[in-house]
Scaffold this active site. Structure first.
Site, short mmCIF file in Angstrom:
data_model
loop_
_atom_site.label_atom_id
_atom_site.label_comp_id
_atom_site.label_asym_id
_atom_site.label_seq_id
_atom_site.Cartn_x
_atom_site.Cartn_y
_atom_site.Cartn_z
N ARG A 11 0.86 -1.18 0.00
CA ARG A 11 0.00 0.00 0.00
C ARG A 11 0.89 1.23 0.00
O ARG A 11 1.98 1.25 0.60
CB ARG A 11 -0.90 0.01 1.23
CG ARG A 11 -1.89 1.19 1.20
CD ARG A 11 -2.70 1.30 2.48
NE ARG A 11 -3.55 2.49 2.44
CZ ARG A 11 -4.16 3.03 3.49
NH1 ARG A 11 -4.03 2.47 4.68
NH2 ARG A 11 -4.90 4.11 3.36
N HIS A 12 0.43 2.28 -0.65
CA HIS A 12 1.19 3.53 -0.72
C HIS A 12 1.47 4.10 0.67
O HIS A 12 0.78 3.80 1.65
CB HIS A 12 0.44 4.56 -1.56
CG HIS A 12 -0.88 4.98 -0.95
ND1 HIS A 12 -0.99 5.89 0.07
CD2 HIS A 12 -2.15 4.58 -1.22
CE1 HIS A 12 -2.24 6.05 0.41
NE2 HIS A 12 -2.98 5.27 -0.37
N GLY A 13 2.46 4.98 0.75
CA GLY A 13 2.77 5.67 1.99
C GLY A 13 1.72 6.71 2.36
O GLY A 13 0.78 6.98 1.61
N ASN A 18 -4.69 11.05 4.48
CA ASN A 18 -4.71 9.93 5.42
C ASN A 18 -4.65 10.43 6.85
O ASN A 18 -5.44 10.01 7.71
CB ASN A 18 -3.52 9.01 5.19
CG ASN A 18 -3.64 8.14 3.96
OD1 ASN A 18 -2.64 7.90 3.29
ND2 ASN A 18 -4.82 7.67 3.62
N GLN A 24 -10.11 10.17 -0.02
CA GLN A 24 -9.32 10.44 -1.22
C GLN A 24 -9.93 9.81 -2.47
O GLN A 24 -10.06 10.47 -3.49
CB GLN A 24 -7.89 9.91 -1.04
CG GLN A 24 -7.13 10.64 0.04
CD GLN A 24 -5.78 10.02 0.30
OE1 GLN A 24 -4.77 10.44 -0.26
NE2 GLN A 24 -5.76 9.01 1.15
N GLU A 86 -7.67 3.34 -6.46
CA GLU A 86 -8.61 3.18 -5.35
C GLU A 86 -10.05 3.31 -5.86
O GLU A 86 -10.29 3.74 -7.00
CB GLU A 86 -8.30 4.25 -4.28
CG GLU A 86 -9.10 4.14 -3.00
CD GLU A 86 -8.96 2.79 -2.31
OE1 GLU A 86 -9.54 1.82 -2.83
OE2 GLU A 86 -8.29 2.73 -1.26
N MET A 89 -15.01 7.58 -5.25
CA MET A 89 -15.98 7.89 -4.22
C MET A 89 -16.89 9.05 -4.55
O MET A 89 -17.60 9.58 -3.69
CB MET A 89 -15.24 8.15 -2.90
CG MET A 89 -14.54 6.92 -2.34
SD MET A 89 -15.64 5.52 -2.06
CE MET A 89 -16.71 6.17 -0.79
#
Length: 244
Positions: A11-13, A18, A24, A86, A89
């Protein structure tokens, strides 16, 4: 099962969104300072893995994490793919997670976002067209080599050990969770570590080992020991929000 391909899923940083619990989705947000440090740490942790393939979401936070990992693998091309993004949304993107949680069920499930069935289909198609296809290629080459080396009929797999091909996938929390649940529920992979209620942490590493028949085992889930300097990666079980 003797794996022919080992998939390292990262998973990305961390991003500021976050940290602030902002939804996001497919907004193209960037790593913050902590996220860049995490990307460097996971890159160092995976430095000696001999990757043969590397895929990432084309969103900046995932691509930047993958690029940091591949600084240790300068000859390997990174393939950026929108299919690894992702969940979209809709109107909730850019808004606080707490506001969505406080909304009525009708409001929280509407607003034009990608449906779970649609995303599940996207995730499954990506796996089939990339990882599963690559497994078939590797398994085929192993079969031919086994026939040549062992005097077997062409198409039979050698009984001797083979070095599995390592591949890198960098994506997002909900994508990774949905991918794993789909693979487990379909019987494609077994769950050796237990992911029920598990959180896919920022810059965590999940490992799936795949055999020549396309089936395999989840052997590590959301391991994050490299972020604390420990030798063994420790999995996390904290609940996660797919909107992040």
């Amino acid at each position: 099962m003797m794996p022919v391909v080992i998939v390292y899923i990262v998973r990305h940083g961390e991003t500021e969104e976050n940290r602030r619990a902002i939804i996001q989705g497919q907004r193209d947000t960037e790593l913050n300072d902590a996220g860049r440090t995490q990307a460097h740490q996971v890159g160092s942790a995976l430095e000696k893995i001999p990757f043969k393939k590397a895929w990432s979401s084309d969103l900046c936070r995932a691509a930047a994490t993958a690029e940091e990992i591949l600084k240790h693998h300068p000859d390997l091309e990174l393939v950026k793919q929108p299919a690894l993004r992702e969940r979209y949304m809709g109107e909730w993107e850019g808004k606080a997670v707490k506001d969505r949680h406080a909304a009525s069920r009708a409001d929280a499930s509407g607003r034009g976002q990608e449906s779970v069935p649609d995303m599940s289909a996207r995730v499954a198609q990506w796996w089939d067209e990339n990882v599963h296809r690559y497994v078939k290629e590797v398994a085929g080459s192993v079969a031919i080599d086994g026939a040549r080396d062992g005097g077997r009929e062409e198409g039979s797999v050698s009984e001797g050990p083979v070095d599995p091909h390592a591949v890198l996938v960098v994506s997002h929390g909900y994508f990774i969770g949905l991918l794993l649940r789909g693979l487990i529920d379909s019987g494609t992979i077994g769950d050796a570590v237990g992911i029920a209620g598990g959180r896919v942490g920022n810059a965590s590493v999940t490992v799936v080992e795949i055999g020549s028949d396309g089936r395999g085992l989840l052997s590590k889930f959301s391991d994050m020991g490299h972020l604390t300097g420990t030798q063994a990666w420790a999995g996390s079980t904290e609940a996660d929000s797919h909107t992040r």
